[in-house]
Design an enzyme around this catalytic site. Structure first.
Site, mmCIF file in Angstrom:
data_model
loop_
_atom_site.group_PDB
_atom_site.id
_atom_site.type_symbol
_atom_site.label_atom_id
_atom_site.label_comp_id
_atom_site.label_asym_id
_atom_site.label_seq_id
_atom_site.Cartn_x
_atom_site.Cartn_y
_atom_site.Cartn_z
ATOM 1 N N ASN A 209 9.560 9.626 -1.428
ATOM 2 C CA ASN A 209 8.090 9.416 -2.279
ATOM 3 C C ASN A 209 7.613 10.870 -2.139
ATOM 4 O O ASN A 209 8.228 11.650 -1.482
ATOM 5 C CB ASN A 209 7.377 8.257 -1.715
ATOM 6 C CG ASN A 209 7.264 8.448 -0.110
ATOM 7 O OD1 ASN A 209 6.591 9.409 0.159
ATOM 8 N ND2 ASN A 209 7.807 7.573 0.569
ATOM 9 N N GLY A 272 0.677 4.810 12.387
ATOM 10 C CA GLY A 272 1.749 4.797 11.210
ATOM 11 C C GLY A 272 1.174 5.596 10.037
ATOM 12 O O GLY A 272 0.498 4.878 9.363
ATOM 13 N N CYS A 273 1.338 6.858 10.091
ATOM 14 C CA CYS A 273 0.774 7.615 8.586
ATOM 15 C C CYS A 273 1.896 7.714 7.731
ATOM 16 O O CYS A 273 1.804 8.295 6.644
ATOM 17 C CB CYS A 273 0.194 8.418 8.950
ATOM 18 S SG CYS A 273 -0.753 9.483 7.835
ATOM 19 N N ASP A 278 10.348 1.462 1.594
ATOM 20 C CA ASP A 278 10.469 0.138 1.606
ATOM 21 C C ASP A 278 11.935 -0.426 1.541
ATOM 22 O O ASP A 278 12.373 -1.241 2.083
ATOM 23 C CB ASP A 278 9.624 -0.623 0.953
ATOM 24 C CG ASP A 278 8.217 -0.290 1.316
ATOM 25 O OD1 ASP A 278 7.838 -0.588 2.436
ATOM 26 O OD2 ASP A 278 7.469 -0.182 0.334
ATOM 27 N N LYS A 288 29.877 12.291 -3.986
ATOM 28 C CA LYS A 288 28.794 12.396 -5.165
ATOM 29 C C LYS A 288 29.112 11.351 -6.236
ATOM 30 O O LYS A 288 30.483 11.287 -6.829
ATOM 31 C CB LYS A 288 28.656 13.834 -5.515
ATOM 32 C CG LYS A 288 27.799 13.923 -6.825
ATOM 33 C CD LYS A 288 27.463 15.503 -7.055
ATOM 34 C CE LYS A 288 26.607 15.403 -8.381
ATOM 35 N NZ LYS A 288 26.775 16.628 -9.163
ATOM 36 N N ASP A 306 10.405 -3.018 8.747
ATOM 37 C CA ASP A 306 8.978 -2.527 8.888
ATOM 38 C C ASP A 306 8.668 -2.041 10.306
ATOM 39 O O ASP A 306 8.577 -2.822 11.132
ATOM 40 C CB ASP A 306 8.006 -3.744 8.426
ATOM 41 C CG ASP A 306 6.651 -3.105 8.104
ATOM 42 O OD1 ASP A 306 6.177 -2.408 8.830
ATOM 43 O OD2 ASP A 306 6.132 -3.564 6.964
ATOM 44 N N ILE A 307 8.440 -0.836 10.196
ATOM 45 C CA ILE A 307 8.518 -0.053 11.727
ATOM 46 C C ILE A 307 7.168 -0.611 12.426
ATOM 47 O O ILE A 307 7.297 -1.218 13.443
ATOM 48 C CB ILE A 307 8.247 1.380 11.335
ATOM 49 C CG1 ILE A 307 9.647 1.900 10.815
ATOM 50 C CG2 ILE A 307 8.240 2.031 12.730
ATOM 51 C CD1 ILE A 307 9.749 3.423 10.478
ATOM 52 N N LYS A 337 -2.613 -6.256 4.768
ATOM 53 C CA LYS A 337 -1.510 -5.700 5.628
ATOM 54 C C LYS A 337 -2.131 -5.768 7.049
ATOM 55 O O LYS A 337 -1.296 -5.749 8.032
ATOM 56 C CB LYS A 337 -1.248 -4.425 5.243
ATOM 57 C CG LYS A 337 -0.344 -4.283 3.927
ATOM 58 C CD LYS A 337 -0.130 -2.846 3.150
ATOM 59 C CE LYS A 337 0.693 -3.003 2.052
ATOM 60 N NZ LYS A 337 0.833 -1.811 1.512
ATOM 61 N N LYS A 341 0.427 -7.444 9.363
ATOM 62 C CA LYS A 341 1.607 -6.430 10.140
ATOM 63 C C LYS A 341 1.103 -6.325 11.677
ATOM 64 O O LYS A 341 1.516 -5.498 12.469
ATOM 65 C CB LYS A 341 1.321 -4.952 9.519
ATOM 66 C CG LYS A 341 2.230 -4.786 8.428
ATOM 67 C CD LYS A 341 2.117 -3.452 7.703
ATOM 68 C CE LYS A 341 3.028 -3.598 6.479
ATOM 69 N NZ LYS A 341 3.718 -2.561 6.181
HETATM 70 O O1 PMT Z 1 1.541 12.756 3.459
HETATM 71 P P1 PMT Z 1 0.424 12.945 2.517
HETATM 72 O O2 PMT Z 1 0.821 13.840 1.281
HETATM 73 O O3 PMT Z 1 -0.768 13.863 3.298
HETATM 74 O O4 PMT Z 1 -0.074 11.875 1.976
HETATM 75 C C1 PMT Z 1 -0.700 10.739 2.989
HETATM 76 C C2 PMT Z 1 -0.247 9.374 2.643
HETATM 77 C C3 PMT Z 1 -0.944 8.884 1.359
HETATM 78 C C4 PMT Z 1 0.943 9.266 2.817
HETATM 79 C C5 PMT Z 1 -1.042 8.481 4.021
HETATM 80 O O5 PMT Z 1 -2.550 8.602 3.859
HETATM 81 C C6 PMT Z 1 -0.954 7.149 3.836
HETATM 82 O O6 PMT Z 1 -1.535 6.168 2.896
HETATM 83 N N1 PMT Z 1 0.206 6.663 4.551
HETATM 84 C C7 PMT Z 1 1.081 5.246 4.605
HETATM 85 C C8 PMT Z 1 1.775 5.060 3.254
HETATM 86 C C9 PMT Z 1 2.214 3.831 2.995
HETATM 87 O O7 PMT Z 1 3.349 3.594 3.274
HETATM 88 O O8 PMT Z 1 1.572 2.928 3.158
HETATM 89 P P2 PMT Z 1 1.874 1.026 3.048
HETATM 90 O O9 PMT Z 1 0.957 0.611 2.488
HETATM 91 O O10 PMT Z 1 3.289 1.018 2.181
HETATM 92 O O11 PMT Z 1 2.437 0.782 4.371
HETATM 93 C C10 PMT Z 1 1.339 0.316 5.473
HETATM 94 C C11 PMT Z 1 1.738 0.799 6.751
HETATM 95 O O12 PMT Z 1 3.086 0.087 7.146
HETATM 96 C C12 PMT Z 1 1.782 2.043 7.009
HETATM 97 O O13 PMT Z 1 1.248 2.569 8.199
HETATM 98 C C13 PMT Z 1 3.372 2.506 6.897
HETATM 99 O O14 PMT Z 1 3.501 3.577 7.858
HETATM 100 C C14 PMT Z 1 3.761 1.178 7.599
HETATM 101 N N2 PMT Z 1 5.212 0.827 7.130
HETATM 102 C C15 PMT Z 1 5.430 0.812 5.850
HETATM 103 C C16 PMT Z 1 6.842 0.420 5.519
HETATM 104 C C17 PMT Z 1 7.854 0.363 6.444
HETATM 105 N N3 PMT Z 1 9.081 0.081 6.088
HETATM 106 N N4 PMT Z 1 7.694 0.402 7.795
HETATM 107 C C18 PMT Z 1 6.302 0.647 8.118
HETATM 108 O O15 PMT Z 1 5.902 1.149 9.387
#
Ligand code: PMT
Length: 400
Positions: A209, A272-273, A278, A288, A306-307, A337, A341
């Protein structure tokens, strides 16, 4: 924030058009109870008058190394000892070069060499000067030797160019200094995930992404500045981080989970940033995949772990701050969420806006807990990160 430790702050102004912003910086430090004195170089005085800074700081402005009056009262050594914090803002390319040589033939150079204060530089210069390898080398040397770097920011420049080189805004400089002084997360161990994950389909193709890692890296830097021991687990990005941070590079969601789990036992807070993919491909081709002669090619996907939610379930006593990237119904999905979560806080950004979120230097968010909502206006990711990290400290007045 409560309990701000009052400090003696020496603001040093060098020759740059951004010198006018130092007035606001001095005002911010004073307003928050710090004692402020000002040093101006000869070139700084071409841009702004000492009289202005004298009126704002309430002290005579220090200008010369060989000032007979000053040497009787507060000479450069006295000033160097007086300061708890020295902030050079704006800091020109010339000053950066001179500091990296250890020059002491003006008041600023002599004070920097003589002082044991915490030191910050907020560079301001033309974008080509900033990206010049000589400046880069000088900055690298200074920041590896106790100089905390603030900015520079990206944007329109006085000369008409656009790019990195603008001095950070006074509020950002103020907050960066304050977070370092407060050390509100001292003794805490924090894991930050950042960037995208990459799920391979074959040796040359993957699912991923648009995450650049900027938000996560800014969170890691802000947490480290506030005294925490920071582990940054990042997917593939082209960013660097400061020596304060322990960086672990990973590729897939599974790798990110494994590395997080290893550290989680001894951690206090998980942020978790990362934009974790997914889904991953059920099968990864070893070769390939050849262009099919048919018009369609199906990839079967399966859900990734989902970490954050798995860790929050295993470690319920620890603090979890999640991020939430949505393109619609942001508040509704964020609140969902937060609960599903098992998070303590969730930071929601609307990634349908092109000027914030993915890959931008800016963000604008709402933070939700089970009881509260707090809005953070659009700002640079580094300033926003400081504010978000402040929510995790013991002095936080709201949200958590
Ligand atoms: O990296 P940048 O370009 O600076 O952009 C920043 C950002 C937009 C990526 C950041 O601000 C942000 O929103 N990060 C979370 C993105 C995301 O995956 O959101 P989500 O709504 O899908 O997930 C919610 C939470 O679950 C997040 O804390 C994510 O890290 C966590 N997650 C999601 C899926 C997964 N399989 N495991 C997870 O831990």
């Amino acid at each position: 924030m409560n309990n701000i430790k009052k400090s003696n702050i020496l603001v040093c102004i060098t020759g740059s058009i951004a010198a006018y912003k130092s007035v606001d910086l001095v005002r911010l430090f004073k307003k928050n109870g710090h004692e402020v004195q000002v040093v101006m170089t000869e070139s700084a005085r071409e841009f702004i008058t000492p009289l202005t800074l004298q009126a704002i700081s309430g002290h005579k402005v220090h200008q010369s190394l060989l000032d007979i009056d000053a040497e009787l009262a507060m000479g450069h050594i006295e000033l160097a000892k007086w300061a708890d914090v020295i902030v050079i803002a704006p800091c020109s390319a010339e000053t950066i070069a001179r500091l990296s040589l250890g020059r002491a033939n003006d008041l600023l150079g002599a004070i920097i060499l003589a002082s044991k204060a915490k030191k910050f530089i907020a560079p301001a210069m033309n974008t080509n000067m900033w990206s010049n390898p000589v400046t880069k080398k000088n900055i690298f040397y200074l920041s590896s030797n106790d100089m905390n770097l603030i900015g520079p920011a990206k944007g329109d420049q006085a000369c008409g160019d656009v790019g990195y080189g603008r001095m950070s805004e006074p509020e950002e400089i103020y907050e960066s200094v304050q977070v370092t002084l407060n050390q509100s997360l001292n003794g805490k161990k924090i894991i930050v995930t950042a960037g995208p994950t990459r799920e391979q389909i074959d040796p040359v193709r993957f699912i991923s992404n648009n995450s650049s890692g900027k938000m996560g890296f800014a969170m890691a830097e802000a947490a480290a500045s506030s005294g925490a021991e920071v582990f940054l687990i990042t997917g593939p990005v082209s960013l660097t981080c400061s020596d304060l941070i322990k960086r672990i590079d990973v590729k897939t969601a599974n790798d990110m989970y494994e590395e997080s789990l290893k550290l989680m036992h001894s951690a206090d807070i998980f942020i978790g940033c990362a934009a974790v993919a997914d889904f991953k491909s059920v099968e990864i081709s070893h070769q390939k995949i050849k262009k099919s002669f048919e018009n369609h090619f199906d990839i079967r996907l399966e859900k990734n772990i989902d970490i954050i939610s798995s860790l929050a379930e295993q470690f319920p006593a620890k603090t979890f701050m999640g991020f939430c990237a949505e393109t619609e119904r942001v508040e509704e999905y964020a609140k969902e969420k937060l609960i599903s979560k098992g998070l303590d806080l969730i930071v929601a950004n609307d990634v349908s806006k092109s000027d914030i979120g993915f890959d931008s230097d800016f963000n604008e968010v709402n933070v939700y807990t089970k009881e509260e909502k707090k809005y953070f206006q659009k700002s640079t990711k580094s300033l926003l990160a400081i504010k978000l990290i402040n929510l995790l400290g013991p002095d936080s007045q709201s949200i958590h």
